[in-house]
Design a protein around this motif. Structure first.
Motif, PDB file in Angstrom:
ATOM      1  N   PRO A 113      11.817  33.506  61.401  1.00 32.53           N
ATOM      2  CA  PRO A 113      11.814  35.010  61.202  1.00 32.53           C
ATOM      3  C   PRO A 113      11.641  35.127  59.907  1.00 32.53           C
ATOM      4  N   GLY A 114      10.729  36.228  59.463  1.00 32.63           N
ATOM      5  CA  GLY A 114      10.533  36.644  58.280  1.00 32.63           C
ATOM      6  C   GLY A 114       9.241  36.002  57.671  1.00 32.63           C
ATOM      7  N   PHE A 115       8.400  35.456  58.735  1.00 30.57           N
ATOM      8  CA  PHE A 115       7.168  34.981  57.978  1.00 30.57           C
ATOM      9  C   PHE A 115       5.989  35.634  59.033  1.00 30.57           C
ATOM     10  N   ALA A 116       4.904  36.150  58.476  1.00 31.19           N
ATOM     11  CA  ALA A 116       3.705  36.509  59.110  1.00 31.19           C
ATOM     12  C   ALA A 116       3.070  35.314  59.779  1.00 31.19           C
ATOM     13  N   HIS A 117       2.318  35.396  61.045  1.00 28.92           N
ATOM     14  CA  HIS A 117       1.718  33.995  61.710  1.00 28.92           C
ATOM     15  C   HIS A 117       0.305  34.692  62.059  1.00 28.92           C
ATOM     16  N   GLY A 118      -0.473  33.360  61.902  1.00 34.61           N
ATOM     17  CA  GLY A 118      -1.836  33.569  62.338  1.00 34.61           C
ATOM     18  C   GLY A 118      -2.485  32.185  62.630  1.00 34.61           C
ATOM     19  N   PHE A 119      -3.596  32.142  63.561  1.00 37.06           N
ATOM     20  CA  PHE A 119      -4.162  30.999  63.612  1.00 37.06           C
ATOM     21  C   PHE A 119      -5.607  31.363  64.058  1.00 37.06           C
ATOM     22  N   TYR A 120      -6.535  30.201  63.717  1.00 35.31           N
ATOM     23  CA  TYR A 120      -7.934  30.189  63.886  1.00 35.31           C
ATOM     24  C   TYR A 120      -8.709  29.322  64.692  1.00 35.31           C
ATOM     25  N   VAL A 121      -9.148  29.415  65.747  1.00 34.23           N
ATOM     26  CA  VAL A 121      -9.851  28.599  66.778  1.00 34.23           C
ATOM     27  C   VAL A 121     -10.836  27.792  66.075  1.00 34.23           C
ATOM     28  N   MET A 122     -10.820  26.311  66.078  1.00 36.78           N
ATOM     29  CA  MET A 122     -11.938  25.486  65.314  1.00 36.78           C
ATOM     30  C   MET A 122     -12.465  24.817  66.680  1.00 36.78           C
ATOM     31  N   SER A 123     -12.127  24.677  67.735  1.00 36.63           N
ATOM     32  CA  SER A 123     -12.688  24.036  68.979  1.00 36.63           C
ATOM     33  C   SER A 123     -13.495  25.109  69.827  1.00 36.63           C
ATOM     34  N   ASP A 124     -14.036  24.750  71.002  1.00 37.84           N
ATOM     35  CA  ASP A 124     -15.028  25.519  71.677  1.00 37.84           C
ATOM     36  C   ASP A 124     -13.949  26.777  72.136  1.00 37.84           C
ATOM     37  N   TYR A 125     -12.658  26.456  72.296  1.00 33.59           N
ATOM     38  CA  TYR A 125     -11.460  27.206  72.764  1.00 33.59           C
ATOM     39  C   TYR A 125     -10.109  26.490  72.410  1.00 33.59           C
ATOM     40  N   ALA A 126      -9.266  27.064  72.681  1.00 28.99           N
ATOM     41  CA  ALA A 126      -7.859  26.697  72.387  1.00 28.99           C
ATOM     42  C   ALA A 126      -6.984  27.373  73.456  1.00 28.99           C
ATOM     43  N   GLU A 127      -6.035  26.329  73.844  1.00 27.12           N
ATOM     44  CA  GLU A 127      -4.886  27.111  74.683  1.00 27.12           C
ATOM     45  C   GLU A 127      -3.609  26.804  73.636  1.00 27.12           C
ATOM     46  N   PHE A 128      -2.777  27.919  73.565  1.00 30.17           N
ATOM     47  CA  PHE A 128      -1.900  28.076  72.431  1.00 30.17           C
ATOM     48  C   PHE A 128      -0.579  28.374  73.104  1.00 30.17           C
ATOM     49  N   VAL A 129       0.371  27.678  72.978  1.00 28.68           N
ATOM     50  CA  VAL A 129       1.729  27.949  73.587  1.00 28.68           C
ATOM     51  C   VAL A 129       3.073  28.196  72.661  1.00 28.68           C
ATOM     52  N   TYR A 130       3.766  29.117  72.792  1.00 26.80           N
ATOM     53  CA  TYR A 130       4.711  29.288  71.881  1.00 26.80           C
ATOM     54  C   TYR A 130       5.997  29.770  72.353  1.00 26.80           C
ATOM     55  N   LYS A 131       7.192  29.316  71.867  1.00 29.91           N
ATOM     56  CA  LYS A 131       8.487  29.800  72.174  1.00 29.91           C
ATOM     57  C   LYS A 131       8.967  30.530  70.700  1.00 29.91           C
ATOM     58  N   CYS A 132       9.628  31.989  71.577  1.00 33.62           N
ATOM     59  CA  CYS A 132       9.992  32.994  70.340  1.00 33.62           C
ATOM     60  C   CYS A 132      11.456  33.128  70.541  1.00 33.62           C
ATOM     61  N   THR A 133      12.025  33.520  69.373  1.00 34.47           N
ATOM     62  CA  THR A 133      13.365  33.779  69.189  1.00 34.47           C
ATOM     63  C   THR A 133      14.025  35.301  69.490  1.00 34.47           C
ATOM     64  N   GLN A 134      13.022  35.958  69.401  1.00 31.31           N
ATOM     65  CA  GLN A 134      13.237  37.381  69.862  1.00 31.31           C
ATOM     66  C   GLN A 134      12.062  37.832  70.992  1.00 31.31           C
ATOM     67  N   TYR A 135      12.367  38.959  71.511  1.00 28.68           N
ATOM     68  CA  TYR A 135      11.602  39.459  72.636  1.00 28.68           C
ATOM     69  C   TYR A 135      10.294  40.229  71.975  1.00 28.68           C
ATOM     70  N   TYR A 136       9.135  40.125  72.717  1.00 29.05           N
ATOM     71  CA  TYR A 136       8.036  40.979  71.865  1.00 29.05           C
ATOM     72  C   TYR A 136       8.444  42.507  71.875  1.00 29.05           C
ATOM     73  N   ALA A 137       8.261  43.113  70.749  1.00 28.24           N
ATOM     74  CA  ALA A 137       8.250  44.510  70.517  1.00 28.24           C
ATOM     75  C   ALA A 137       7.082  45.061  69.899  1.00 28.24           C
ATOM     76  N   PRO A 138       6.277  45.647  70.770  1.00 29.04           N
ATOM     77  CA  PRO A 138       5.005  46.184  70.190  1.00 29.04           C
ATOM     78  C   PRO A 138       5.140  47.216  69.146  1.00 29.04           C
ATOM     79  N   GLU A 139       6.271  48.010  69.388  1.00 29.71           N
ATOM     80  CA  GLU A 139       6.361  49.391  68.475  1.00 29.71           C
ATOM     81  C   GLU A 139       6.917  48.752  66.965  1.00 29.71           C
ATOM     82  N   HIS A 140       7.353  47.541  67.060  1.00 31.99           N
ATOM     83  CA  HIS A 140       7.757  46.768  65.548  1.00 31.99           C
ATOM     84  C   HIS A 140       6.605  45.810  65.047  1.00 31.99           C
ATOM     85  N   GLU A 141       5.483  45.717  65.804  1.00 28.39           N
ATOM     86  CA  GLU A 141       4.678  44.743  65.250  1.00 28.39           C
ATOM     87  C   GLU A 141       3.890  45.441  64.073  1.00 28.39           C
TER      88      GLU A 141
END
Length: 182
Positions: A113-141
């Motif tokens: 927490p406290g970091f911005a995050h991003g990724f760039y796909v280098m292969s034909d496609y990528a499937e990305f999975v991740y665990k989060c410590t808080q629920y997604y809250a679009p109003e705070h994104e």
């Protein structure tokens, strides 16, 4: 689990032990007690899964309230994954760390927490999975512009042209104008 430091003190690369033979492989991707003891004492509340095509860049995302820590990995393909410290009180404020995550290397990245995050796909496609410590809250994104020169992320774009961005990511703001953590 092998834990490796990155250029940012709190961001870690995790490499699971992989047991394989002619039939395939087995690996443990997460063990709560080990993670809490060696990486961060957090609770994960949500798992996410996305698929993106070659040249897609997602980020730099964060939630200003309900900040999310993320344990990210790739189960198909390859990405360049990035964390940016946006904690104003941190001596590493505005600095970034990146790692190549792929189905082949099976590495994971801990983005606190406290970091911005991003990724760039280098292969034909990528499937990305991740665990989060808080629920997604679009109003705070919030979104910081992926190519902010003050951050200077060295995205592996050479020969690929500009990345494919969502309208939300195209409208990201510069770090100097972003709402950040104290």
């Amino acid at each position: 689990m092998q834990i490796t430091d990155t250029t940012l003190e709190d961001v870690k690369v995790l490499r699971p032990k992989v047991f394989g033979d002619a039939r395939g492989f087995f690996m443990e991707t997460f063990r709560d007690s080990e993670f809490r003891e060696t990486v961060a004492d957090v609770t994960f509340v949500q798992d996410n899964h996305s698929r993106s095509g070659n040249g897609v860049l997602r980020g730099l995302h964060y939630q200003i309230r309900q900040p999310q820590g993320k344990l990210v990995r790739v189960i198909s393909g390859e990405v360049f994954d990035v964390a940016v410290d946006i904690r104003k009180s941190s001596p590493e404020f505005g600095r970034w760390a990146g790692a190549v995550l792929s189905a082949e290397n099976k590495d994971m990245l801990w983005v606190p927490p406290g970091f911005a995050h991003g990724f760039y796909v280098m292969s034909d496609y990528a499937e990305f999975v991740y665990k989060c410590t808080q629920y997604y809250a679009p109003e705070h994104e919030r979104v910081i512009l992926w190519n902010d020169p003050a951050i200077g992320i060295d995205w592996p774009l050479s020969g690929r042209g500009l990345p494919l961005l969502s309208p939300r990511d195209e409208a990201g703001v510069l770090l100097k104008n972003a709402e950040v953590f104290s």
